[in-house]
Scaffold this active site. Structure first.
Site, short mmCIF file in Angstrom:
data_model
loop_
_atom_site.label_atom_id
_atom_site.label_comp_id
_atom_site.label_asym_id
_atom_site.label_seq_id
_atom_site.Cartn_x
_atom_site.Cartn_y
_atom_site.Cartn_z
NE ARG A 168 6.52 8.13 -1.18
CZ ARG A 168 6.52 7.23 -0.20
NH1 ARG A 168 7.24 7.42 0.89
NH2 ARG A 168 5.82 6.12 -0.33
CB SER A 245 1.86 5.33 -3.32
OG SER A 245 1.91 4.36 -2.31
CD GLU A 341 4.54 8.57 -3.90
OE1 GLU A 341 4.12 8.51 -2.76
OE2 GLU A 341 5.07 7.60 -4.49
N1 EPU Z 1 -6.47 2.31 3.36
C1 EPU Z 1 -7.80 2.17 3.04
N2 EPU Z 1 -8.13 1.77 1.79
C2 EPU Z 1 -7.19 1.50 0.84
C3 EPU Z 1 -5.83 1.66 1.16
C4 EPU Z 1 -5.48 2.08 2.42
O1 EPU Z 1 -8.68 2.39 3.86
O2 EPU Z 1 -7.58 1.12 -0.27
C5 EPU Z 1 -6.08 2.71 4.72
C6 EPU Z 1 -5.45 1.51 5.44
O3 EPU Z 1 -6.42 0.72 6.05
C7 EPU Z 1 -4.54 2.19 6.44
C8 EPU Z 1 -4.13 3.48 5.75
O4 EPU Z 1 -5.07 3.68 4.68
O5 EPU Z 1 -5.25 2.51 7.61
C9 EPU Z 1 -2.71 3.45 5.22
O6 EPU Z 1 -2.57 2.41 4.25
P1 EPU Z 1 -1.20 1.60 4.06
O7 EPU Z 1 -0.72 1.15 5.38
O8 EPU Z 1 -1.42 0.59 3.00
O9 EPU Z 1 -0.14 2.69 3.60
P2 EPU Z 1 -0.26 3.91 2.58
O10 EPU Z 1 -0.27 5.17 3.34
O11 EPU Z 1 -1.39 3.67 1.64
C10 EPU Z 1 2.32 4.23 2.38
C11 EPU Z 1 3.29 4.49 1.27
C12 EPU Z 1 3.67 3.19 0.56
C13 EPU Z 1 4.25 2.25 1.61
C14 EPU Z 1 3.19 2.02 2.70
C15 EPU Z 1 3.68 1.12 3.80
C16 EPU Z 1 2.74 6.75 0.58
C17 EPU Z 1 2.13 7.61 -0.47
N3 EPU Z 1 2.69 5.44 0.34
O12 EPU Z 1 1.13 3.77 1.78
O13 EPU Z 1 4.63 3.46 -0.41
O14 EPU Z 1 4.61 1.03 1.02
O15 EPU Z 1 2.84 3.29 3.28
O16 EPU Z 1 4.56 1.81 4.63
O17 EPU Z 1 3.27 7.26 1.54
C18 EPU Z 1 5.05 3.67 -2.75
O18 EPU Z 1 5.29 4.84 -2.59
O19 EPU Z 1 5.18 3.12 -3.87
C19 EPU Z 1 4.50 2.92 -1.66
C20 EPU Z 1 3.93 1.79 -1.89
#
Ligand code: EPU
Length: 345
Positions: A168, A245, A341
């Site tokens: 990012r 995010s 972000e």
């Molecule tokens: N989780 C929770 N509770 C929540 C949300 C997430 O426990 O409310 C846990 C999930 O269970 C999982 C972990 O957190 O174990 C990661 O969650 P997720 O796979 O949804 O991905 P993220 O890290 O929350 C990132 C990117 C997203 C991208 C997704 C999928 C960042 C800041 N965000 O989200 O990017 O779509 O991975 O690859 O790196 C964006 O930037 O707009 C965006 C959506």
């Protein structure tokens, strides 16, 4: 900028409602619809005015009115710029819609961007924060950027190393070019390798492909699966205004990571190549009690705690108050800092 000298593509006192995906109210003193590098050259002389580049507005929090010049990027065009034994090279104008570009490359039989389907925003914004999802980052597919240098009034090219991409992050954020529009992305060239391999390791995506019984998915099938997962978990900005995010996933030292893992053995995290630990911010926010909880007219989304949503007619100040409350709660519970972000304008 004196009104009598306005070029015809610059408008004064523009309502910004509908120009950002968080749908916050605000006005811009001046807005220029940029369709070519020539127009940027015309504006390069206006040193006195504060400048900011607006793409799809999917990563911006309007804190109120903007007293400077907004450059609304509308440079169009998508083309196959070249091809060799190893790759297709695709170039797209900064104003093109990101998701439409992904679909267009797939329809032409050039795979490689499928994991990044349905990310909101424009092509020009994508390299600024090195967008990423489902195990792929823009940096994995970037060949070069065409940029306009507003100080020198001329175009220049940045190859991939010069973009200094990280999680990012890019040279634009490192140098603050994204805040004062000193260097403006005009087009992006992608390298889409011909020895394409599916990237299906990310848990959510792997589960969706299994549900669809696709053991050897093609790129279009991966895009469809990504679209399905995203549509289930992330709110459509046209229906529930949001900026994706809202916080970055924090990267902490190995030492702090060890402490957190002792505190919570089920902490979702990834060890980085340098030994540090990237922690799921959504999980931290959920544990801190903010998933699905509102403050004023904004809240943290019930299906994905990392997404801050506008429940209707909110002000930028309400977004900032909620962001602060979530940061405080996570700091109190885990002693971890969350970094927003989006850019606050
Ligand atoms: N989780 C929770 N509770 C929540 C949300 C997430 O426990 O409310 C846990 C999930 O269970 C999982 C972990 O957190 O174990 C990661 O969650 P997720 O796979 O949804 O991905 P993220 O890290 O929350 C990132 C990117 C997203 C991208 C997704 C999928 C960042 C800041 N965000 O989200 O990017 O779509 O991975 O690859 O790196 C964006 O930037 O707009 C965006 C959506």
């Amino acid at each position: 900028m004196p009104a009598r000298a306005l070029p015809d593509f610059v408008t004064a006192d523009v309502d910004l409602a509908g120009r950002t995906t968080l749908a916050l109210p605000g006005r811009a003193a001046y807005l220029a619809a940029i369709r070519s590098c020539r127009q940027l050259a015309q504006l390069a002389g206006w040193q006195a005015t504060r400048r900011f580049v607006l793409g799809g507005g999917s990563n911006v929090v309007l804190s109120g009115d903007f007293d400077g010049l907004l450059l609304q990027m509308a440079i169009a065009g998508r083309e196959l710029a070249g091809e060799d034994a190893e790759a297709w090279y695709v170039r797209a104008g900064a104003g093109e819609n990101w998701h439409q570009l992904v679909l267009w490359t797939l329809a032409n039989g050039w795979p490689g961007l499928e994991n990044l389907a349905l990310i909101p925003g424009t092509v020009g914004a994508a390299p600024i924060q090195n967008i990423g999802a489902y195990g792929l980052e823009l940096g994995d597919r970037l060949q070069s950027l065409e940029v306009f240098d507003m100080d020198r009034g001329r175009p220049l090219q940045l190859d991939r190393p010069a973009c200094r991409l990280a999680y990012r992050d890019s040279v634009f954020k490192q140098q603050g070019w994204h805040l004062d529009a000193r260097r403006v992305v005009t087009s992006v060239t992608f390298r889409l390798p011909k020895n394409w391999r599916p990237l299906t390791g990310y848990a959510d995506l792997a589960a969706e492909l299994e549900r669809r019984q696709l053991a050897r998915p093609d790129a279009r099938q991966i895009a469809d699966a990504v679209i399905a997962v995203r549509s289930r978990k992330l709110p459509d900005p046209a229906v529930v205004p949001n900026a994706g995010s809202f916080f970055q996933n924090p990267v902490v030292s190995a030492e702090i990571g060890e402490r957190l893992r002792r505190q919570c053995p089920d902490l979702p995290c990834h060890v980085q190549p340098d030994g540090r630990l990237k922690i799921a911010a959504g999980w931290l926010i959920e544990q801190a009690g903010w998933k699905g909880r509102d403050l004023g007219r904004v809240g943290m989304y019930e299906k994905q705690a990392l997404v801050l949503v506008n429940r209707g007619s909110a002000l930028g100040s309400e977004v900032m108050a909620l962001a602060q409350a979530v940061q405080d709660a996570v700091r109190r519970r885990f002693a971890v800092e969350l970094t927003p972000e989006p850019v606050v304008l």
